[in-house]
Scaffold this active site. Structure first.
Site, PDB file in Angstrom:
ATOM      1  N   LYS A   1       0.797  -1.205  -0.097  1.00 48.39           N
ATOM      2  CA  LYS A   1      -0.145  -0.063  -0.151  1.00 48.39           C
ATOM      3  C   LYS A   1       0.861   1.430   0.145  1.00 48.39           C
ATOM      4  CE  LYS A   1      -2.384  -2.034   3.644  1.00 48.39           C
ATOM      5  NZ  LYS A   1      -3.384  -2.208   4.454  1.00 48.39           N
ATOM      6  N   ASP A  60      -5.890  -6.695  10.033  1.00 48.80           N
ATOM      7  CA  ASP A  60      -7.207  -6.312   9.929  1.00 48.80           C
ATOM      8  C   ASP A  60      -8.336  -7.038   9.514  1.00 48.80           C
ATOM      9  OD1 ASP A  60      -6.373  -6.036   7.471  1.00 48.80           O
ATOM     10  OD2 ASP A  60      -6.906  -3.925   6.927  1.00 48.80           O
TER      11      ASP A  60
HETATM   12  C1  BGC Z   1      -1.966  -6.080   3.388  1.00 53.54           C
HETATM   13  C2  BGC Z   1      -3.042  -6.845   4.311  1.00 53.54           C
HETATM   14  C3  BGC Z   1      -4.070  -6.163   4.640  1.00 53.54           C
HETATM   15  C4  BGC Z   1      -4.926  -5.549   3.638  1.00 53.54           C
HETATM   16  C5  BGC Z   1      -6.051  -4.636   3.771  1.00 53.54           C
HETATM   17  C6  BGC Z   1      -2.790  -5.349   2.232  1.00 53.54           C
HETATM   18  O1  BGC Z   1      -2.103  -4.412   1.430  1.00 53.54           O
HETATM   19  O2  BGC Z   1      -0.934  -6.963   2.841  1.00 53.54           O
HETATM   20  O3  BGC Z   1      -2.359  -7.353   5.393  1.00 53.54           O
HETATM   21  O4  BGC Z   1      -5.039  -6.978   5.295  1.00 53.54           O
HETATM   22  O5  BGC Z   1      -3.939  -4.606   2.816  1.00 53.54           O
HETATM   23  O6  BGC Z   1      -5.849  -3.584   4.468  1.00 53.54           O
END
Ligand code: BGC
Length: 495
Positions: free
Chosen positions: A196, A231
């Site tokens: 992200k 999450d």
């Molecule tokens: C992460 C996950 C997370 C998801 C939603 C992804 O980029 O790797 O661990 O649950 O985003 O937040």
């Protein structure tokens, strides 16, 4: 239940936009009759993004197959199938004061909750949300965790009379950390990689709870992390507290992921490890899934330009961080090759990530005859002057991108359900099953929600899909993490 939100001045939910109050741009008439050359480009985009039933089925089947491969052995598939060490879910009996920290995107939340057991349930909650300063997303681990600890310290100081901690106990925290973490126990885990858009140095390869503990020590804060959760896992726990039929949780926000309740004996890589309930939550990390996805040249170019090329391909096709950028790339191409906005190029259309997913959603909610909202967003955000035809094309582009996202997310959900059905001895699909969903994209993009539902119904058929309830579990992950801190408390719960 009392809810006192103390949002700070910097709080900005990551999936909202502020619409400009400036006047709607002039309709520049006539913009060169662009739609003639743009129309085939739109048709091509739609066919490249198409998700007819066979594509959905292939994605769902590959998701199930990848789940099995990832459960068999670490590294067995794109899906990491991470064991959460959450073996017992909240029952409703949890009591006491617990804190939760939620780090997973541009916003960081702290929360406290007073739990009152079966009778009183959630007696009081308070939370605070702050935006992570952008420079911390690219800084050092110490800087990021010091920031988190200082927000927490400040928040903990404001604990009022509604909250009670029995003497002699430390405040316990459920830490929601929404990145791929290889859990080593319920209260420790190694960050595998950032996603992200985070690129903090010095955290990958380290225990994130230790990073937080060290920062809390530096601040002289005497609190203890009793549960480290993703999450999705927090959302599942939070939703399960109210509804026993919840077995899957999905986040569709800045990033995306899913988790579900699995039988221990269906996890070969557990090698005989035991859990009293015989079940555990598995975190798919489905953002890394990559099989059979209908991708376009815009997806490929965006991936190549990203900080993690070749990774998180499903996430890049379906999550909120990326949909605006995919649309921008498609529109830029239409403007350059098909004169979508006439002779001159909108000044800001070539800026990466200038168009964000909330813009797409706002444009798709425009019900005016001349698509005024679309016009003002195009004008305000990318400096484009548009006529009704070009606005209609822009809306079609948004719809194409979000339709693919929603339908693929739906196929992913069916992949998980299918795996559970195949393993079940008791006609899984004939019982009510709840999928708890959260995340800004799901919450604030109605068309996306609709496309998810449609894909699930197409894949499962009308009868079975009636038993599958896809439910919004709003901000469930915060309370869920606090509940898991309670179920994993080091102290006796009976007081
Ligand atoms: C992460 C996950 C997370 C998801 C939603 C992804 O980029 O790797 O661990 O649950 O985003 O937040």
């Amino acid at each position: 239940m009392s809810v006192a939100a103390t949002a700070t001045a910097t709080a900005t939910p990551s999936f909202r936009i502020r619409r400009s109050t400036r006047g709607v741009p002039r309709m520049r008439m006539p913009v060169r009759s662009s739609t003639i050359s743009v129309a085939p480009m739109l048709t091509k985009l739609q066919s490249d993004c198409a998700t007819p039933l066979p594509v959905l089925r292939h994605v769902a089947d590959s998701m199930s197959a990848d789940m099995r491969a990832g459960l068999a052995v670490d590294g067995g598939s794109d899906l990491k199938m991470i064991l959460s060490y959450v073996d017992s879910l909240p029952t409703g009996n949890e009591k006491g004061l617990f804190y939760a920290l939620d780090l997973g995107g541009t916003n960081f939340r702290v929360l406290r909750v007073q739990l009152g057991g079966k009778e009183e349930r959630v007696i009081a909650t308070e939370f605070e949300q702050v935006t992570i300063p952008e420079k911390l997303m690219f800084g050092t681990s110490e800087e990021l965790f010091d920031f988190i600890a200082s927000v927490l310290a400040n928040f903990a100081q404001q604990e009022g009379g509604k909250f009670h901690l029995p003497p002699g106990r430390k405040r316990e925290i459920g830490f929601t950390f929404s990145f791929p973490v290889k859990q080593t126990s319920i209260d420790s885990g190694i960050l595998m990689k950032w996603t992200k858009g985070f690129a903090v140095s010095g955290t990958a390869g380290n225990d994130v709870v230790a990073c937080l503990n060290e920062a809390m020590d530096r601040k002289g804060l005497d609190m203890r992390v009793s549960a480290l959760v993703n999450d999705t896992v927090g959302t599942l726990a939070g939703a399960r507290y109210w509804d026993e039929d919840v077995v899957v949780a999905v986040i569709l926000g800045t990033g995306t992921n899913a988790c579900y309740v699995e039988r221990m004996d269906a996890i070969p890589k557990m090698q005989g490890k035991f859990s009293p309930s015989g079940r555990t939550i598995v975190n798919l990390e489905w953002g890394a899934f990559s099989k059979g996805l209908p991708l376009t040249v815009f997806d490929r170019d965006m991936d190549a330009a990203s900080i993690n090329p070749g990774e998180q391909i499903f996430e890049k096709a379906i999550s909120g961080m990326y949909l605006g950028e995919i649309a921008r790339r498609a529109l830029l191409n239409m403007a350059e090759e098909g004169a979508l906005f006439g002779e001159s190029m909108p000044e800001k259309l070539s800026m990466p990530f200038i168009l964000v997913t909330p813009h797409l959603s706002a444009m798709q909610q425009d019900n005016t005859d001349d698509l005024q909202t679309v016009g003002s967003i195009l004008y305000d955000v990318i400096g484009a002057e548009s006529n009704l035809n070009s606005r209609k094309i822009v809306v079609e582009v948004c719809d194409t991108i979000v339709k693919r996202a929603g339908r693929l997310a739906g196929a992913g959900i069916v992949g998980i359900l299918q795996k559970l059905e195949e393993d079940s001895t008791s006609a899984f699909f004939s019982k009510r099953t709840v999928v708890a969903m959260d995340g800004g994209l799901y919450e604030r993009y109605p068309q996306c929600r609709q496309y998810i539902k449609e894909a699930v119904a197409e894949l499962l058929g009308p009868e079975t899909s009636q038993n599958i309830v896809i439910e919004h579990s709003k901000d469930g992950s915060g309370i869920g993490a606090a509940l898991l801190a309670a179920t994993n408390s080091q102290y006796d719960q009976d007081y």
